[in-house]
Motif scaffolding. Structure first.
Motif, short mmCIF file in Angstrom:
data_model
loop_
_atom_site.label_atom_id
_atom_site.label_comp_id
_atom_site.label_asym_id
_atom_site.label_seq_id
_atom_site.Cartn_x
_atom_site.Cartn_y
_atom_site.Cartn_z
N LYS A 39 79.57 18.76 -58.98
CA LYS A 39 78.68 19.80 -58.26
C LYS A 39 77.39 19.36 -58.11
CE LYS A 39 80.27 24.16 -59.28
NZ LYS A 39 79.77 25.43 -59.89
N VAL A 40 77.07 18.43 -58.79
CA VAL A 40 75.36 17.96 -58.90
C VAL A 40 75.28 16.40 -58.30
CG1 VAL A 40 73.42 17.60 -60.20
CG2 VAL A 40 74.81 19.51 -60.40
N SER A 41 74.71 16.21 -57.33
CA SER A 41 74.64 14.73 -56.66
C SER A 41 73.34 14.07 -57.47
CB SER A 41 74.55 14.68 -55.33
OG SER A 41 75.53 15.00 -54.77
N VAL A 42 73.38 13.21 -58.19
CA VAL A 42 72.51 12.38 -58.61
C VAL A 42 72.31 10.83 -57.86
CG1 VAL A 42 71.32 11.10 -60.66
CG2 VAL A 42 72.31 13.42 -60.72
N ILE A 43 71.38 10.54 -57.15
CA ILE A 43 71.09 9.56 -56.62
C ILE A 43 69.94 8.61 -57.15
CG2 ILE A 43 70.68 8.21 -54.46
CD1 ILE A 43 72.13 10.34 -53.06
N PHE A 44 70.22 7.59 -58.00
CA PHE A 44 69.26 6.76 -58.43
C PHE A 44 68.44 5.73 -57.43
CE2 PHE A 44 71.51 6.66 -62.71
CZ PHE A 44 71.03 7.84 -63.11
N VAL A 45 67.05 6.16 -57.34
CA VAL A 45 66.61 5.27 -56.49
C VAL A 45 65.43 4.38 -57.01
CG1 VAL A 45 64.66 5.52 -54.34
CG2 VAL A 45 66.12 7.07 -54.88
N GLY A 128 75.95 26.74 -57.85
CA GLY A 128 75.95 25.92 -59.09
C GLY A 128 75.66 24.52 -58.54
N LYS A 129 75.50 24.18 -57.25
CA LYS A 129 75.44 22.92 -56.71
C LYS A 129 74.02 22.53 -56.71
CE LYS A 129 79.59 22.17 -54.03
NZ LYS A 129 79.85 21.67 -52.44
N GLY A 130 73.71 21.09 -56.66
CA GLY A 130 72.38 20.59 -56.44
C GLY A 130 72.62 19.12 -56.00
#
Ligand code: ADP
Ligand code: AMP
Length: 237
Positions: A39-45, A128-130
């Motif tokens: 549900k939650v996309s986490v992209i590290f930069v 609930g997404k992000g």
């Protein structure tokens, strides 16, 4: 760090809107991160100081309605918070270009993410997404492992790369107006050493997992943005 110190840090960072883990009765269950990667996309930069992370994150925010959380910005805000117990520690680490202890950085990120999930709306933020761009994190292996164990698994590492000469020129130029304590030649040199010795192993770790999109950020901003868009569209949920 000793467990009781971790608890103290957790309490001390109980900012407005912060979240505390509650022990459940099912303590024998295997530990899961508090947020679900589906549900939650986490992209590290990641990328060296001055590689263009913040610049590219701002453009991606406009296009995809990301929440952009910069670990450096969160630490600077905590450093300046009048009641903070960590102001001096953070100030010293930033000036010396060293890594702030992970308990502080992860708790600030976790608090900020949960606040965004409660308040943000629009594309990518329903049911609930992000979607998060976590900029300048993880800069050390311990924080990479702990964040993914406790908070959320990442979907991608955007890795902006250019040579140190280019980064140095950009940072000195930025230093003319940024007001940052660390945009000066002494701090920049120390930041390069920390990047090479401590952060590069994190990138190599994610490369082995096939999670890194490496983007040459020597080119003009719009060209770098086009490459970043191509990488990001593949992983958004
Ligand atoms: P980081 O967040 O990686 O430290 P910034 O995004 O703040 O880097 O960029 C550092 C400086 O370089 C800023 O002043 C920014 O305007 C400039 N900059 C960023 N990307 C480029 C680019 N592709 N070409 C030229 N200058 C850039
Ligand atoms: P930045 O704003 O990304 O250039 O970061 C500025 C400084 O903040 C770094 O040189 C570190 O001292 C500190 N910092 C930023 N991100 C982290 C992190 N993920 N972990 C620990 N310290 C960090």
């Amino acid at each position: 760090m000793a467990p009781n110190l971790v608890e103290k840090i957790t309490d001390a960072l109980h900012l407005p809107g912060s979240h505390k883990h509650k022990k459940t009765s099912a303590e024998s269950e295997p530990k899961k991160p508090i947020l679900d990667k589906e549900k939650v996309s986490v992209i590290f930069v990641l990328g060296g100081p001055g590689a263009g992370k913040g610049t590219q994150c701002s453009l991606l925010v406009e296009k995809y309605n990301f929440s952009h959380l910069s670990a450096g910005d969160l630490l600077r805000a905590e450093q300046d918070r009048p009641d903070s117990h960590f102001g001096d520690l953070i100030r010293t680490c930033i000036r010396e270009g060293t890594i702030v202890p992970m308990e502080v950085t992860i708790k600030l990120l976790e608090n900020a993410m949960l606040a965004e999930l409660r308040s943000k709306s629009g594309e990518g933020w329903t049911n609930g997404k992000g979607r998060f761009l976590i900029d300048g994190f993880p800069r050390k292996m311990d924080q990479a492992l702990k964040f993914e164990e406790d908070v959320c698994l990442s979907s991608l590492v955007l890795f902006f790369t250019t040579d140190e000469e280019t980064m140095l020129k950009r940072l000195l130029k930025r230093g003319e107006t940024s007001g940052r304590d660390d945009d000066n030649i002494e701090s920049i040199k120390k930041r390069f050493v920390t990047y090479r010795e401590t952060t590069m192993p994190v990138i190599e770790h994610y490369e082995k997992l096939g999670k890194v999109a490496e983007i040459d950020s020597s080119s003009p901003v719009d060209q770098v943005h086009t490459a970043a868009v191509a990488a990001v569209t593949k992983v958004l949920v």
